[in-house]
Motif scaffolding. Structure first.
Motif, PDB file in Angstrom:
ATOM      1  N   ASP A   8     -14.239 -75.512-122.144  1.00  0.00           N
ATOM      2  CA  ASP A   8     -14.602 -76.368-121.009  1.00  0.00           C
ATOM      3  C   ASP A   8     -13.550 -77.415-120.638  1.00  0.00           C
ATOM      4  OD1 ASP A   8     -17.064 -75.080-120.850  1.00  0.00           O
ATOM      5  OD2 ASP A   8     -18.065 -76.563-122.112  1.00  0.00           O
ATOM      6  N   LYS A   9     -12.824 -77.899-121.623  1.00  0.00           N
ATOM      7  CA  LYS A   9     -11.940 -79.046-121.367  1.00  0.00           C
ATOM      8  C   LYS A   9     -10.457 -78.697-121.428  1.00  0.00           C
ATOM      9  CE  LYS A   9     -15.580 -81.810-121.652  1.00  0.00           C
ATOM     10  NZ  LYS A   9     -16.307 -82.258-120.528  1.00  0.00           N
ATOM     11  N   LEU A  10     -10.075 -77.844-122.363  1.00  0.00           N
ATOM     12  CA  LEU A  10      -8.653 -77.607-122.608  1.00  0.00           C
ATOM     13  C   LEU A  10      -8.138 -76.285-122.039  1.00  0.00           C
ATOM     14  CD1 LEU A  10      -8.480 -78.931-126.287  1.00  0.00           C
ATOM     15  CD2 LEU A  10      -7.749 -80.100-124.202  1.00  0.00           C
ATOM     16  N   ASN A  11      -9.053 -75.454-121.538  1.00  0.00           N
ATOM     17  CA  ASN A  11      -8.672 -74.153-120.962  1.00  0.00           C
ATOM     18  C   ASN A  11      -7.828 -73.311-121.919  1.00  0.00           C
ATOM     19  OD1 ASN A  11     -10.037 -74.635-118.512  1.00  0.00           O
ATOM     20  ND2 ASN A  11      -8.310 -75.831-117.780  1.00  0.00           N
ATOM     21  N   ARG A  12      -8.178 -73.366-123.175  1.00  0.00           N
ATOM     22  CA  ARG A  12      -7.517 -72.556-124.199  1.00  0.00           C
ATOM     23  C   ARG A  12      -8.510 -71.477-124.627  1.00  0.00           C
ATOM     24  NH1 ARG A  12      -5.403 -77.611-127.567  1.00  0.00           N
ATOM     25  NH2 ARG A  12      -5.592 -76.165-129.311  1.00  0.00           N
ATOM     26  N   PHE A  13      -8.583 -70.457-123.804  1.00  0.00           N
ATOM     27  CA  PHE A  13      -9.668 -69.492-123.896  1.00  0.00           C
ATOM     28  C   PHE A  13      -9.591 -68.587-125.122  1.00  0.00           C
ATOM     29  CE2 PHE A  13      -9.194 -70.147-119.159  1.00  0.00           C
ATOM     30  CZ  PHE A  13     -10.115 -71.187-119.133  1.00  0.00           C
ATOM     31  N   ASP A  14      -8.403 -68.228-125.557  1.00  0.00           N
ATOM     32  CA  ASP A  14      -8.293 -67.403-126.764  1.00  0.00           C
ATOM     33  C   ASP A  14      -8.814 -68.160-127.984  1.00  0.00           C
ATOM     34  OD1 ASP A  14      -7.223 -65.284-125.347  1.00  0.00           O
ATOM     35  OD2 ASP A  14      -5.135 -65.788-125.831  1.00  0.00           O
ATOM     36  N   GLU A  15      -8.477 -69.446-128.055  1.00  0.00           N
ATOM     37  CA  GLU A  15      -8.956 -70.266-129.164  1.00  0.00           C
ATOM     38  C   GLU A  15     -10.464 -70.494-129.068  1.00  0.00           C
ATOM     39  OE1 GLU A  15      -5.757 -73.426-130.382  1.00  0.00           O
ATOM     40  OE2 GLU A  15      -5.509 -72.927-128.244  1.00  0.00           O
ATOM     41  N   ALA A  16     -10.972 -70.613-127.854  1.00  0.00           N
ATOM     42  CA  ALA A  16     -12.422 -70.753-127.672  1.00  0.00           C
ATOM     43  C   ALA A  16     -13.124 -69.495-128.171  1.00  0.00           C
ATOM     44  CB  ALA A  16     -12.747 -70.994-126.197  1.00  0.00           C
ATOM     45  N   GLU A  17     -12.608 -68.339-127.785  1.00  0.00           N
ATOM     46  CA  GLU A  17     -13.207 -67.073-128.220  1.00  0.00           C
ATOM     47  C   GLU A  17     -13.225 -66.978-129.746  1.00  0.00           C
ATOM     48  OE1 GLU A  17     -12.758 -62.313-127.283  1.00  0.00           O
ATOM     49  OE2 GLU A  17     -10.981 -63.578-127.097  1.00  0.00           O
ATOM     50  N   THR A  18     -12.124 -67.338-130.372  1.00  0.00           N
ATOM     51  CA  THR A  18     -12.042 -67.293-131.837  1.00  0.00           C
ATOM     52  C   THR A  18     -13.075 -68.221-132.471  1.00  0.00           C
ATOM     53  OG1 THR A  18      -9.691 -66.744-131.745  1.00  0.00           O
ATOM     54  CG2 THR A  18     -10.507 -67.697-133.806  1.00  0.00           C
ATOM     55  N   ALA A  19     -13.210 -69.422-131.939  1.00  0.00           N
ATOM     56  CA  ALA A  19     -14.166 -70.392-132.488  1.00  0.00           C
ATOM     57  C   ALA A  19     -15.605 -69.901-132.314  1.00  0.00           C
ATOM     58  CB  ALA A  19     -13.981 -71.756-131.831  1.00  0.00           C
ATOM     59  N   TYR A  20     -15.942 -69.392-131.136  1.00  0.00           N
ATOM     60  CA  TYR A  20     -17.298 -68.874-130.913  1.00  0.00           C
ATOM     61  C   TYR A  20     -17.597 -67.701-131.841  1.00  0.00           C
ATOM     62  CZ  TYR A  20     -17.476 -71.510-126.468  1.00  0.00           C
ATOM     63  OH  TYR A  20     -17.476 -72.482-125.504  1.00  0.00           O
TER      64      TYR A  20
END
Length: 188
Positions: A44-56
């Motif tokens: 939502d805030k940093l637009n770092r989608f690959d890292e978001a996917e990994t965290a989820y």
């Protein structure tokens, strides 16, 4: 975690929020909620989608029944990675694992309503009705159903469900844009 959530409110403090979330998952790497919050910050805030996917995915791995993480990953696939098909597959996988979880049903029904996948509305309606079978008086679920029905040109039924959830002022305040969109849709 509360500190990171506070820091997220300020764009110039996102890096600090990330550090706090990173520290939280370092201290307790098995805490799915921390991983999901870290994913949301990236998403939502940093637009770092690959890292978001990994965290989820890490949150889901740790706690497969955690519907919020599944829903956030679905939003990421659908909204940011422009892959509604991948989001649909994820929704079906999630729901097969969380068959009695109304949060999962509502999350995915809302994704496919809100982001314009009209070809998926029938499935979205089925999911939200499952959520309402479990929690028939949940105002959020009634709201989702009314919106889906309106988008599916089922105005009369949408009005019936809208009347039920419009009794909850806190929901109306929280989702005023959606309420306006629904009312305009019903008027059309």
């Amino acid at each position: 975690i509360k500190l990171a959530q506070f820091l997220e409110k300020f764009p110039d403090r996102y890096d600090e929020a990330e550090q706090v979330y990173r520290k939280a998952v370092e201290i307790d790497p098995k805490h799915a909620w921390s991983w999901t919050n870290l994913g949301q910050l990236y998403h939502d805030k940093l637009n770092r989608f690959d890292e978001a996917e990994t965290a989820y995915k890490k949150a889901i791995e740790l706690k497969p029944e955690y519907a919020w993480a599944w829903g956030q990953l679905g939003l990421l696939y659908h909204d940011k990675l422009n892959s509604p098909e991948k989001a649909m597959l994820l929704a079906e996988e999630c729901i097969s694992k969380n068959i009695h979880n109304p949060v999962a049903f509502n999350s995915f029904a809302w994704i496919f309503y809100k982001y314009g996948d009209r070809e998926f509305l029938e499935k979205a309606e089925m999911w939200i009705r499952e959520a309402l079978n479990i929690e028939p008086d949940n105002a959020n679920y009634l709201h989702t159903l009314a919106c889906i029905l309106c988008a599916s040109d089922k105005g009369v039924e949408a009005i019936e469900h809208a009347k039920k959830y419009l009794q909850y002022p806190e929901l109306i305040e929280k989702s005023l844009d959606d309420v306006i969109e629904l009312v305009v849709g019903l008027a059309a």
